[in-house]
Design a protein around this motif. Structure first.
Motif, PDB file in Angstrom:
ATOM      1  N   THR A   1       0.863  -1.174   0.000  1.00 17.43           N
ATOM      2  CA  THR A   1       0.000   0.000   0.000  1.00 17.43           C
ATOM      3  C   THR A   1       0.901   1.226   0.000  1.00 17.43           C
ATOM      4  OG1 THR A   1      -1.707  -1.153   1.218  1.00 17.43           O
ATOM      5  CG2 THR A   1      -1.751   1.248   1.306  1.00 17.43           C
ATOM      6  N   LYS A   2       0.731   2.049  -0.998  1.00 21.12           N
ATOM      7  CA  LYS A   2       1.631   3.195  -1.135  1.00 21.12           C
ATOM      8  C   LYS A   2       1.431   4.195   0.002  1.00 21.12           C
ATOM      9  CE  LYS A   2       0.538   3.676  -5.465  1.00 21.12           C
ATOM     10  NZ  LYS A   2       0.206   4.412  -6.684  1.00 21.12           N
TER      11      LYS A   2
ATOM     12  N   VAL B   1       3.607  -0.026   2.559  1.00 24.21           N
ATOM     13  CA  VAL B   1       3.522  -0.882   3.737  1.00 24.21           C
ATOM     14  C   VAL B   1       2.759  -2.154   3.382  1.00 24.21           C
ATOM     15  CG1 VAL B   1       3.703   0.908   5.493  1.00 24.21           C
ATOM     16  CG2 VAL B   1       1.488   0.419   4.494  1.00 24.21           C
ATOM     17  N   ILE B   2       3.071  -3.218   4.099  1.00 24.19           N
ATOM     18  CA  ILE B   2       2.310  -4.448   3.935  1.00 24.19           C
ATOM     19  C   ILE B   2       1.821  -4.907   5.306  1.00 24.19           C
ATOM     20  CG2 ILE B   2       3.613  -5.192   1.897  1.00 24.19           C
ATOM     21  CD1 ILE B   2       4.838  -7.344   3.937  1.00 24.19           C
ATOM     22  N   ASN B   3       0.912  -5.859   5.247  1.00 30.47           N
ATOM     23  CA  ASN B   3       0.394  -6.460   6.466  1.00 30.47           C
ATOM     24  C   ASN B   3       1.185  -7.723   6.752  1.00 30.47           C
ATOM     25  OD1 ASN B   3      -1.131  -7.903   8.358  1.00 30.47           O
ATOM     26  ND2 ASN B   3      -2.616  -8.566   6.810  1.00 30.47           N
TER      27      ASN B   3
ATOM     28  N   GLY C   1      -0.628  -8.847  10.815  1.00 29.98           N
ATOM     29  CA  GLY C   1      -1.216  -7.883  11.730  1.00 29.98           C
ATOM     30  C   GLY C   1      -0.351  -6.664  12.013  1.00 29.98           C
ATOM     31  N   ASP C   2       0.928  -6.770  11.674  1.00 35.12           N
ATOM     32  CA  ASP C   2       1.787  -5.591  11.821  1.00 35.12           C
ATOM     33  C   ASP C   2       1.860  -4.860  10.495  1.00 35.12           C
ATOM     34  OD1 ASP C   2       2.890  -5.299  14.470  1.00 35.12           O
ATOM     35  OD2 ASP C   2       3.726  -7.300  14.174  1.00 35.12           O
ATOM     36  N   ILE C   3       1.837  -3.536  10.575  1.00 29.73           N
ATOM     37  CA  ILE C   3       1.957  -2.731   9.367  1.00 29.73           C
ATOM     38  C   ILE C   3       3.440  -2.423   9.169  1.00 29.73           C
ATOM     39  CG2 ILE C   3       1.228  -0.630   8.193  1.00 29.73           C
ATOM     40  CD1 ILE C   3      -1.109  -2.394   8.904  1.00 29.73           C
ATOM     41  N   VAL C   4       4.033  -3.012   8.148  1.00 32.94           N
ATOM     42  CA  VAL C   4       5.490  -3.013   8.007  1.00 32.94           C
ATOM     43  C   VAL C   4       5.893  -2.305   6.713  1.00 32.94           C
ATOM     44  CG1 VAL C   4       7.474  -4.523   7.714  1.00 32.94           C
ATOM     45  CG2 VAL C   4       5.655  -5.155   9.299  1.00 32.94           C
ATOM     46  N   PRO C   5       6.851  -1.369   6.804  1.00 34.60           N
ATOM     47  CA  PRO C   5       7.299  -0.691   5.586  1.00 34.60           C
ATOM     48  C   PRO C   5       8.233  -1.572   4.754  1.00 34.60           C
ATOM     49  CG  PRO C   5       8.533   0.115   7.466  1.00 34.60           C
ATOM     50  CD  PRO C   5       7.527  -0.859   8.005  1.00 34.60           C
TER      51      PRO C   5
ATOM     52  N   GLU D   1      -7.327  -9.606  14.791  1.00 36.66           N
ATOM     53  CA  GLU D   1      -6.905 -10.534  13.742  1.00 36.66           C
ATOM     54  C   GLU D   1      -8.073 -11.387  13.272  1.00 36.66           C
ATOM     55  OE1 GLU D   1      -3.730 -10.507  12.398  1.00 36.66           O
ATOM     56  OE2 GLU D   1      -3.856  -8.685  13.621  1.00 36.66           O
TER      57      GLU D   1
ATOM     58  N   GLN E   1      -6.675   3.247  -4.607  1.00 35.84           N
ATOM     59  CA  GLN E   1      -6.249   2.885  -3.268  1.00 35.84           C
ATOM     60  C   GLN E   1      -7.421   3.153  -2.314  1.00 35.84           C
ATOM     61  OE1 GLN E   1      -2.293   4.435  -2.570  1.00 35.84           O
ATOM     62  NE2 GLN E   1      -2.413   3.913  -0.399  1.00 35.84           N
TER      63      GLN E   1
ATOM     64  N   LYS F   1      -4.446   0.138  13.399  1.00 41.56           N
ATOM     65  CA  LYS F   1      -3.072  -0.333  13.586  1.00 41.56           C
ATOM     66  C   LYS F   1      -2.155   0.874  13.503  1.00 41.56           C
ATOM     67  CE  LYS F   1      -3.878  -4.840  13.283  1.00 41.56           C
ATOM     68  NZ  LYS F   1      -3.360  -5.844  14.217  1.00 41.56           N
ATOM     69  N   SER F   2      -1.102   0.801  14.277  1.00 44.60           N
ATOM     70  CA  SER F   2      -0.184   1.930  14.276  1.00 44.60           C
ATOM     71  C   SER F   2       0.752   1.857  13.074  1.00 44.60           C
ATOM     72  CB  SER F   2       0.622   1.932  15.565  1.00 44.60           C
ATOM     73  OG  SER F   2       1.771   2.709  15.402  1.00 44.60           O
TER      74      SER F   2
ATOM     75  N   HIS G   1       6.255   0.511  13.170  1.00 42.15           N
ATOM     76  CA  HIS G   1       7.399   0.053  12.375  1.00 42.15           C
ATOM     77  C   HIS G   1       7.857   1.088  11.353  1.00 42.15           C
ATOM     78  CE1 HIS G   1       6.908  -3.869  14.122  1.00 42.15           C
ATOM     79  NE2 HIS G   1       5.638  -3.855  13.788  1.00 42.15           N
ATOM     80  N   TYR G   2       7.041   2.111  11.189  1.00 42.16           N
ATOM     81  CA  TYR G   2       7.429   3.109  10.215  1.00 42.16           C
ATOM     82  C   TYR G   2       7.498   4.460  10.898  1.00 42.16           C
ATOM     83  CZ  TYR G   2       7.410   5.679   5.774  1.00 42.16           C
ATOM     84  OH  TYR G   2       7.700   6.513   4.745  1.00 42.16           O
TER      85      TYR G   2
ATOM     86  N   ILE H   1      -6.177  -3.259   8.403  1.00 39.96           N
ATOM     87  CA  ILE H   1      -6.050  -4.365   7.473  1.00 39.96           C
ATOM     88  C   ILE H   1      -7.432  -4.720   6.950  1.00 39.96           C
ATOM     89  CG2 ILE H   1      -5.362  -6.770   7.252  1.00 39.96           C
ATOM     90  CD1 ILE H   1      -3.264  -6.003   9.498  1.00 39.96           C
TER      91      ILE H   1
ATOM     92  N   GLY I   1      -6.698  -8.732   3.238  1.00 42.27           N
ATOM     93  CA  GLY I   1      -5.358  -8.832   3.813  1.00 42.27           C
ATOM     94  C   GLY I   1      -4.492  -7.633   3.488  1.00 42.27           C
TER      95      GLY I   1
ATOM     96  N   VAL J   1      -3.485  -3.519   3.166  1.00 45.23           N
ATOM     97  CA  VAL J   1      -3.456  -2.439   4.142  1.00 45.23           C
ATOM     98  C   VAL J   1      -4.182  -1.220   3.577  1.00 45.23           C
ATOM     99  CG1 VAL J   1      -1.941  -0.914   5.460  1.00 45.23           C
ATOM    100  CG2 VAL J   1      -1.248  -3.268   5.004  1.00 45.23           C
TER     101      VAL J   1
END
Lengths: 160, 753
Positions: free
Chosen positions: A44-45, A56-58, A61-65, B372, B614, B702-703, B707-708, B719, B723, B725
């Protein structure tokens, strides 16, 4: 792919590195920072982010860059297909994914095997490098991945 | 005592609760119309702390609570009238106890000076207040009584010792036993019933509860709870305890001066004798209390020390009963049928068992997992839509069922996180009391809607801003009595604190009937501080000025408030929780601060919209309306498009461009196919230009920062069912993307601070 991170059978008092390919060069990073390796999936941009931040991706459950080092350092062709690999890293309690052209091997290195890195000739700024090591007949560039990912240059971590 | 240290934490928590109970009760205490039941509660709380602290060797608390207990005991026996001064002293003692508790909890040095000072103060107050009223039995007398008691009790109640062991038969017998007295109406304090039964429930039910006795328990419970549970108690009992407080007092004696328990011992022993005589004279005259003693006793028939327990049981109740009887007859005598009491038993039993302590970490984990689950469920739904042919119908049915269940689980789990807002509100009566004393004002705090539930995280975070606003109302709002009188108001000012749930929001209002905000002074002050005045200068806009940093109109700085550091922090805190503050004020009539907060921080009702392929989620609370604009609604001013709707101009934010990465600006695009979502925040109103509306959905927040990093215009991520984001829009921070510079006046009306 996950099998590739399992090659740490050695008991030698050395450090283990995961080698990966960017363009024509082979790089390595400390395997202890690797959380998992997975295929590339659509992201997701994120608005107004630099182009090397794919989005970012899922991750369960974590949103990860996801960062594409190829774009960041202008190495290789940033193509995305079913063979494109993302290495998920655990850096300072955060998860960050890096896109690479491929993951090749796990290697054991003793400290003296790591030679200081030259000031030039590598895409990475030398402050992100641990050094160089020889693997078979070619050089492996050992990246200080923690330094790189948390750097202001990438700007993923908000500077405290 | 090392093996006890594992229970320390339990004791700390219990003690904390008891202290809070004491504080609340003392604050509610009306010196003119004393409520003995309240006093009993305070007394029990003090006693429980005393007992517990003695067991764990927290001597500083034991000594202090003991003196406190003495005072309370005399008060509830109507030997001593609690004055406002005494209440203040007691409240201060509660504070000292809190400090001590804190010190013990953090392994800090105990400030013995404070403890002793506080103790001495209590003692002197007690002496002063009770001099001439109470005869203190001498200690030797006590000892005697104690000694003889042992025998007497054993004889008197030996019969109970023979009661069968099995619990069921105990019950039966117990009630059978009670059946007789039913015929004879017994004047009794109802509370005694509850307490007695409460104990009855406790003892077998909760070995884990240990020395911590419940709010509603009377002193005996603490002990009884323990007796079956902890082996060390047996030792103690074997030594021949004589009073109901046996366990605790015994411990106390070990750890602190002998005299500690003497007075109680005397009370108890005397009443023990009295009641014992009663019992032997006529069995129908048996009070409930004694009956409970019986229960208790048979409960423990399996225990070795049953005789002793029995004695103790009796030791307590008759004493209370004496108080209760005189008390009750002083009011209206109540006949209490036993079967009602029996019903109560089961009730209180169930209420005992339905409350447990759970670490918040566990709940948070549960909430995450449910998040989840919700996501997985919507994934399944998507897949289910593609299922073909024969199984499709069954599949859809099952999926619908799953969806229903998932939603119910989600609601249930979320409700676990919800706490009544009284957790926050309860600390304010004390605050207001202290403030009014300090400032020589008469302030009454009225609390409404304290049972309104609010997310636990919010409870913690809303406390500081609320404290600030209440201080503010008390300090700046409410005038001094003479001023109020001159203004024709009652001398006593009122601060009304209320909470109510409105849709997805909690609305907390702090309303005072004080002087109201002074428009001229605020404007003058703002000019003095160089704060830009908003246009137009509506009352609303002026009131918002007080939230500007460094703003304070108080003529003199008190230690309560007036440094002007508070209000901007208040607003920032509340906004960081996704809430907002509004002010209403009328000169001479009062001021109202209205805080609106989202119900929960974890889940959000959102409208999914699509822009540039999007999905984005717009919080439903911000949405006013979604429209497909007619061409004549779009006006161009200075090259920027704005929307005319609802009788006003709406500046536009182009989501496709600012977040979707489209290069082209809406100013050069045809908007007839677009959707404009009209949104509103505390500060501004504008329209979001999107491609389509996808649908309304509850999303788990979700935060993105985990992580970013923070992204402008984005509050977080969620989510989706597939699946993927989706970003949740932060409507407040989207204002910076407003393209039209002409919208300024209309959208920034209230953005003055």
């Amino acid at each position: 792919m996950p099998s590739e991170q399992q090659g740490n059978a050695s008991t030698m008092p050395t450090r283990e590195f995961l080698t990966f390919v960017l363009g024509d060069e082979t790089y390595a990073l400390d395997i202890m920072t690797v959380k998992e390796i997975r295929g590339y999936e659509a992201t997701t941009k994120i608005a107004n982010a630099p182009d090397f931040i794919k989005g970012v991706i899922n991750l369960r459950g974590d949103i990860v860059p996801i960062i594409d080092l190829r774009i960041k350092f202008g190495i290789g062709e940033p193509t995305y297909n079913e063979w494109t690999i993302v290495i998920m890293l655990n850096i300072q309690e955060r998860i960050v994914g890096i896109v690479v052209d491929g993951v090749s091997d796990v290697m054991n290195l003793e400290d003296e095997e790591i030679k200081p890195a030259p000031e030039f000739g590598v895409a990475f700024d030398s402050k992100y490098l641990h050094g160089l090591a020889a693997l078979d007949d070619h050089m492996v560039i050992i990246v200080d991945i923690e330094e790189l990912i948390s750097s202001d240059e990438l700007g993923i971590f908000e500077s405290a | 005592m090392d093996n006890l240290s594992q229970f320390n934490e339990a004791f700390f928590e219990e003690a904390q609760e008891h202290l809070e109970t004491m504080e609340t009760m003392l604050l509610d205490y009306d010196v003119d119309y004393p409520d003995i039941e309240d006093l009993n509660s305070v007394f029990r709380a003090a006693h429980s702390i005393k007992g517990g602290s003695a067991i764990f060797g927290f001597n500083a608390m034991t000594g202090l609570t003991h003196v406190m207990e003495n005072m309370l005991d005399q008060a509830r026996n109507e030997e001593l009238a609690l004055t406002n001064e005494l209440i203040t002293v007691l409240l201060e003692t509660v504070d000292v106890l809190k400090d001590i508790l804190h010190s013990y909890r953090n392994d800090e040095e105990i400030d013995w000076d404070t403890v002793e000072t506080s103790k001495a103060r209590l003692e002197s107050e007690l002496e002063e207040a009770s001099s001439g009223v109470i005869e203190n039995p001498s200690e030797s007398q006590l000892q005697e009584q104690g000694d003889t008691l042992t025998e007497v009790e054993d004889e008197g109640f030996g019969f109970f010792d023979d009661e069968p062991v099995a619990e069921k038969s105990e019950d039966d017998q117990g009630f059978g036993f009670f059946d007789d007295p039913i015929d004879t109406p017994i004047v009794n304090d109802p509370e005694e019933d509850e307490q007695g039964f409460g104990f009855f429930d406790d003892a077998p039910a909760a070995p884990a509860k240990q020395e911590s006795s419940d709010e509603d328990e009377i002193e005996g419970f603490g002990f009884f709870d323990d007796a079956p549970a902890a082996p060390m108690k047996q030792e103690i009992s074997d030594e021949g305890e004589i009073e109901g407080f046996g366990l605790f007092d015994h411990e106390t004696e070990e750890n602190s001066p002998k005299t500690v328990s003497s007075e109680e011992a005397s009370d108890d022993s005397q009443s023990e004798e009295d009641s014992h005589q009663n019992i032997s004279k006529e069995s129908s005259g048996l009070s409930d209390n004694e009956g409970y003693g019986f229960f208790d006793e048979s409960m423990k028939a399996r225990q070795e020390q049953d005789k002793i327990d029995n004695r103790k049981g009796y030791g307590i109740y008759p004493k209370d009963e004496n108080v209760a009887v005189s008390n009750a007859s002083a009011k209206s005598p109540k006949a209490k049928p036993k079967n009602t009491a029996a019903t109560k038993t089961s009730e209180s039993k169930s209420s005992e068992a339905t409350s447990i302590r759970v670490e918040t970490v566990k709940i948070d984990k549960l909430v995450n997992l449910v998040g989840e689950l919700v996501i997985t469920q919507s994934m399944l739904n998507l897949i289910g839509n593609e299922v073909q042919e024969s199984v499709a119908e069954k599949m859809m049915g099952a999926l619908a069922e799953l969806e229903r269940n998932t939603r119910e689980i989600q609601e249930a789990v979320m409700s676990v996180r919800m706490l009544p807002i009284s957790f926050v509100f309860n600390r304010f009566p004390r605050l207001v009391r202290d403030l009014s004393t300090k400032m020589n004002k008469q302030i009454e705090l009225v609390i409404e809607g304290a049972s309104t539930e609010i997310d636990k995280n919010l409870v913690e975070k809303i406390s500081d801003p609320l404290t600030h606003l209440i201080r503010n109302s008390a300090d700046h709002g409410i005038e001094t009595p003479d001023v109020r009188k001159a203004a024709g108001k009652s001398e006593k000012g009122t601060v009304r604190l209320s909470a109510v749930q409105k849709g997805g929001e909690i609305v907390i209002s702090i309303l005072d009937d004080g002087a109201g905000l002074n428009r001229e002074r605020i404007i003058a002050k703002a000019e003095e501080k160089g704060i830009d005045l908003p246009e137009p200068l509506t009352d609303e806009a002026v009131w918002q000025l007080i939230f500007a940093p460094g703003f304070s109109t108080a003529a003199e700085i008190t230690d309560v408030s007036g440094r002007g550091v508070g209000m901007d922090v208040v607003r920032r805190n509340i906004e960081s929780l996704g809430g907002r503050v509004d002010i209403q004020s009328a000169q001479g009539i009062g001021t109202e601060f209205i805080i609106s907060l989202p119900l929960t921080l974890a889940i959000l009702d959102g409208m999914c919209v699509e822009a540039e392929k999007q999905i984005f989620v717009v919080p439903l609370v911000n949405i006013v309306e979604s429209i497909q604009p007619m061409s004549d609604q779009i006006r161009v001013i200075k090259g920027s498009k704005i929307l005319w709707a609802r009788e006003e101009y709406w500046p536009l934010v182009d989501i496709g461009k600012v977040l979707g990465g489209r290069a082209q600006s809406i100013d050069t695009m045809d908007l007839s196919e677009s959707i404009i979502v009209l949104v509103e925040t505390a500060k501004s109103r504008f329209g979001l230009v999107v491609d389509t509306l996808v649908g309304q959905q509850q999303v788990v927040i979700k935060s993105l920062e985990r992580h970013y990093r923070r992204v402008d215009g984005v509050a977080g991520a969620t989510i989706m069912g597939d699946g993927g984001v989706a970003l949740i829009l932060d409507v407040d921070s989207l204002t910076q993307f407003i393209s039209s510079d002409l919208g300024g006046a209309s959208y920034a009306v209230r953005a003055a601070g």
